[in-house]
Each structure stands twice: as C-alpha cells, then as structure tokens.
Write a protein that holds these residues in place. Sequence first.
Motif, PDB file in Angstrom:
ATOM      1  N   GLU A 261       0.819  -1.215   0.000  1.00  0.00           N
ATOM      2  CA  GLU A 261       0.000   0.000   0.000  1.00  0.00           C
ATOM      3  C   GLU A 261       0.849   1.259   0.000  1.00  0.00           C
ATOM      4  O   GLU A 261       0.379   2.320  -0.414  1.00  0.00           O
ATOM      5  N   ALA A 262       2.071   1.175   0.483  1.00  0.00           N
ATOM      6  CA  ALA A 262       2.957   2.342   0.501  1.00  0.00           C
ATOM      7  C   ALA A 262       4.388   1.865   0.291  1.00  0.00           C
ATOM      8  O   ALA A 262       4.779   0.796   0.767  1.00  0.00           O
ATOM      9  N   ILE A 263       5.142   2.658  -0.453  1.00  0.00           N
ATOM     10  CA  ILE A 263       6.560   2.366  -0.652  1.00  0.00           C
ATOM     11  C   ILE A 263       7.329   3.671  -0.536  1.00  0.00           C
ATOM     12  O   ILE A 263       6.892   4.713  -1.033  1.00  0.00           O
ATOM     13  N   THR A 264       8.463   3.596   0.152  1.00  0.00           N
ATOM     14  CA  THR A 264       9.295   4.777   0.359  1.00  0.00           C
ATOM     15  C   THR A 264      10.737   4.407   0.088  1.00  0.00           C
ATOM     16  O   THR A 264      11.228   3.391   0.578  1.00  0.00           O
ATOM     17  N   VAL A 265      11.412   5.220  -0.720  1.00  0.00           N
ATOM     18  CA  VAL A 265      12.840   5.044  -0.992  1.00  0.00           C
ATOM     19  C   VAL A 265      13.575   6.214  -0.347  1.00  0.00           C
ATOM     20  O   VAL A 265      13.349   7.375  -0.707  1.00  0.00           O
ATOM     21  N   MET A 266      14.411   5.893   0.642  1.00  0.00           N
ATOM     22  CA  MET A 266      15.192   6.905   1.351  1.00  0.00           C
ATOM     23  C   MET A 266      16.659   6.752   0.951  1.00  0.00           C
ATOM     24  O   MET A 266      17.206   5.645   1.009  1.00  0.00           O
ATOM     25  N   LEU A 267      17.306   7.840   0.532  1.00  0.00           N
ATOM     26  CA  LEU A 267      18.708   7.812   0.153  1.00  0.00           C
ATOM     27  C   LEU A 267      19.536   8.616   1.142  1.00  0.00           C
ATOM     28  O   LEU A 267      19.086   9.656   1.655  1.00  0.00           O
TER      29      LEU A 267
END
Length: 584
Positions: A261-267
């Motif tokens: 339902e949610a995806i987050t890419v943190m760099l």
Amino acid sequence: MTDAVHAKEAERLDEPAPAAPLARLVVEPGRSPSRMVEPSGITQAQRAQAPPIELFRWATIAVGFILATSPFEQNRGLPSFVAGLVLAVYAGFRTLRPISTVESKRATREISLEFAFHIAVLMLSGAWLSSYAIVLLPTIALASFARGYVFPLELSLVASAILTIQYDRRYSGNQSDTLQTGALWLGLLVFTSVVASYVGNVIQEQARQQSLTVERLGRLAEANALLFQLNKIAQTLPSSLDMGEVLDSTLTKLKGLISFEAITVMLLEENGYTWSPVRELGNPDQLSLTTGQLPSVCLRALGHQGALIESELGELNGPGLWPNARAGLYTALSARGEQIGVVALEASGNHHFGSNDIEVLNGITDGFAYAVSNARLFGRLRNIGAEEERTRIARDLHDQIGQALAHLGFEMDRAVRAADRGEIMKPRLEELRGEVKGVTRMVRDTLYDLRTDVTESQDVRATMELFLSRVRERSGLDVHLDVRATGRLPLIQEREMWRVAKEAVINVERHAKATELTIRWRCDGQSAEVTIIDDGVGIDATTARLDSYGMMGMRERAASIGARLEIESAPSAGTTVRVTMNNP
C-alpha cells in the motif's frame, strides 16, 4: 482438548488422504505455474498407472460365460444364466463409475459391498461350482491396490469360508472333496492378493516418486517465472542514468510483483547522516530524517543481510515509515561497498508479506542499488561536466575571443587617432574588417563545437566528421579519421565516448603542438574503442597534474559508462588516448 475438538480431529483423520497431485504444469512468462488435478481424488498419473481392473473384470465374466455354455459344464441352467447377466450389468456400471484405488473409507466400503454382492451371486449359482467363481479375483486385486496386504487376505478367508460351507451343504457331501476344493480356491485368492498387493506398492512408489519430481519441477517453474520477471527488470534498470527514470521504472515493476500500500525510498545524503525521501507512493508526507530518527525496523534492515519482514509493526517491533503500517518489507541499498539507501514496502494489515516477496525484493535489490548509485554519479558528473564546460568556454572566450576583441579595440583606437590626423583610412578599415571576420568565425566555431553531439539520427562517425572538418580548417592539423563500425552502442555510451574523444582532440589542438592527428573508431554493437593519436610534444607524467588538460573529466566520463581510459605519452613522443567499452 474438548470432546468436540476430538470429534472434529477424528473426522479429519478419517477423511481420504489426499493423493500427491501429479499434474501437467503450465508456465508462461510472468505467471506462476498452474496444476491440473483430476477430480474425485484420482490423479492423472494414478489413473494412467493403475492396472486395468475393469478389463480384468470383463475378462473373468467372459471366461465364466464360456464355461457356462460349455457342454461339459454340469451346473448349467437358469441360475447360471441369471448370474452371468447380473454380473455383466454390474461390470458395466463399474466401468462407467470405477472404484478408486486411493485408500479411503469410501473405497473400503465400496469394495466390501462389491465383495458381498459377488459372494451372494456365487452362492445362488453354485458356490465353487459356479462358472463365475473367478469374478472374485478382480475384487481381491482391487482390495490389494487400495488397502495393501491385510484387507484382501481377510476377504480371501471370508470368501473361502462362506463358499466352502455352501458348497459342502448343497453340492458335495464329501468332506475330503470339500476341504480340497476350499483349499484350492483359498490358495488362488491368497496368491492373487499377494501379487496384486506387491504390484500396488510398486505403482504407489512410482507415483510418489513422480509426484516428488513434478513438485520439484513446479518449484523450478515458479523460480523460472520469477527469474524471467527479474531478468526483465534487470535489463531495464541500467538502461537509464537519470535518477527519476530509474526510480519510476523500478517502483512500477515492484508494484506489479509485490502487493503493498505504501513504498518509500530513502537515500543517504553526502553528509553521511541525513536520509531523504526520493520517491514515495502512498506515503507523501515523509520527511527527511537523521540516522537517529529512522524507525528501528529500518535500522535493523540496514544491518540485515537481504530483505527483512516485520509482520506485526506497532508496540512490539516499533512503527514503520508509513503511519498506517502494520506489516513491512525492508531492505538496504548497498553499492560499491557502502550503504546508500533503504527501501520500505508497507501495508496496513498484519502478516501481509511472505517468503516469495522476500525473494522478489532480494532479486532486484543489487541491480536497483547500482542503478541508483550510477544515476547519482552521473548527476555529479553532469554537474562537473557542466562546470568544466563553463570553465572551458570562459577560457576560450578569454584566451582567444577576448584577446581578439581587445586587439580590435586597440586597432580601432589607432584608426580614430589616424583619422584625427587626416590620414587615409580605407586600408586600415579593410584590415579591421578582415579581423572582425576572423573573430566572427572563431565565435561560430566555438558555438558549433558546443552544439555538435551524437544523436539517434547522427552516429559517432558523422559527428566526428563534422567536428574534425572544423578542427582541420582552423588549426592546419593533418587530420585522419579511420572508422570501422558495424553497429551502434546505446546512445548514452556513445555520447560519453564521443565527449572523451572530443576533449582529447581539443587538448591536441590547444596544447600538443602537433602536426598530425589520427582518430580511430571501432564498434560492433557490443564493444567499441576510440583512439586519438598525435605526434606532439606529449605529456610529462612527472609534472602534469591529474586534472590538467581535462583528464579528470575524461576519466569520470569513461567510468560512468563502465569504459576503460588509457593514456600513453612521453615528452616529445606524442600522446595516445584510448577508450575501450565492452558490454556483457
């Protein structure tokens, strides 16, 4: 455990044991294999491998009919005819609806009823004297296939006892003859049960081995379908060096493979402690966080080998990145020996993710991490290249165009003073006009050089020919272009190789004091090599700086596409610059 639970468990244990599904596997790209299992608990393999009981049944009835119509048969008459007719009708029914050979309560019940039916028919048609006594053999064989050794032996003993007693009471009267006949038929029934039980065990073992083989094939087919999907993703990940395209294409692929339902890419930023969201789907309010502010599940993922599942986020395992997350799948992004980011896939229900999701995410993580790392490096390289290009333009404007314009200004001042003295101005003005044309040509060449690039419609050869014709015209160099190309590389790779070659040619033009320049281009669609050779003063490796003559930009451009840059030079011996690209 309550009595109700005991009863339910007993019902479950009494149910037929499910046969291992021997099935035809259907595998298509992007789909999991499906199994086709026959109904009624009989698998395709068991139906194919089970002995032909119905054929055996009809064969015994046919033999009985032949015996019943033989002139030597003493027990002929209406009972024998009726017995044959009844047995034939029953055989027809069982041909249409055969009894399953899979061990179950239903199969045992049907075999027992068939056994009782055959005993009744034989008792009414002459017991052991009946022409159809051998119809017991298919029933005994069927019991052996379904239940092993004990059950058919019990049926053999019961049949021998009942029919021997009936035979003795109505047809024999001689005790020795009765015992001899009963023992003969008992031996035949026992022999049939033993042989059939052995054959049944062999068939079951073959079916079990085949079932295991098919299950392994099923797992391999699933893995093959998964690898097919991952291979398609791996082919698309490195195709772009733009960060936005890399992130969007990868997240689109993930959405088709994993439910979330949610995806987050943190760099991780260059300062080493700030984590910034670069893509969010379903979690638009995510803010930048320091390492200490990251959720504990993300910190565990950074120290975990491969993807990490948390099935019950909340008080026990801490929150996720998405406020509504109750289950999450997390993985660290690592490239070139360092962690560069973390990916979080989250859902609002507990136990949402499974082992297949871990395999999918692990399969694309490495390629995704390197694609992100390459995009970052390329972004930095673009900035460095733009800065270098601005510096070079400023240098060209200052060293050539600026000096030419200053000279024109100086000459115009002299012309004004000469005019004040009343001198003739025509020759001087014509000279100034020629110098203005020269400056104009210089500006035009600089602009052409900036705009000359490789495109989809203009390959490396055409671009080099345009550029080198201007170099030849303005520098007086003896320029040779040698091209052997049977294919093209991806546009990004060709552009970077061209820009390295262009920088090398400009270095020759500006600094080498050469008289001859040779450029070689080789490309077969998979690998390529560009070589720039001059006969100039060369480069002294002991005094030249790493960033002199644009070498740093040349090396970083080559590294960004995985090419190898080699520079061979010595004072007064000329210079050779070679860029080699090999695609796997």
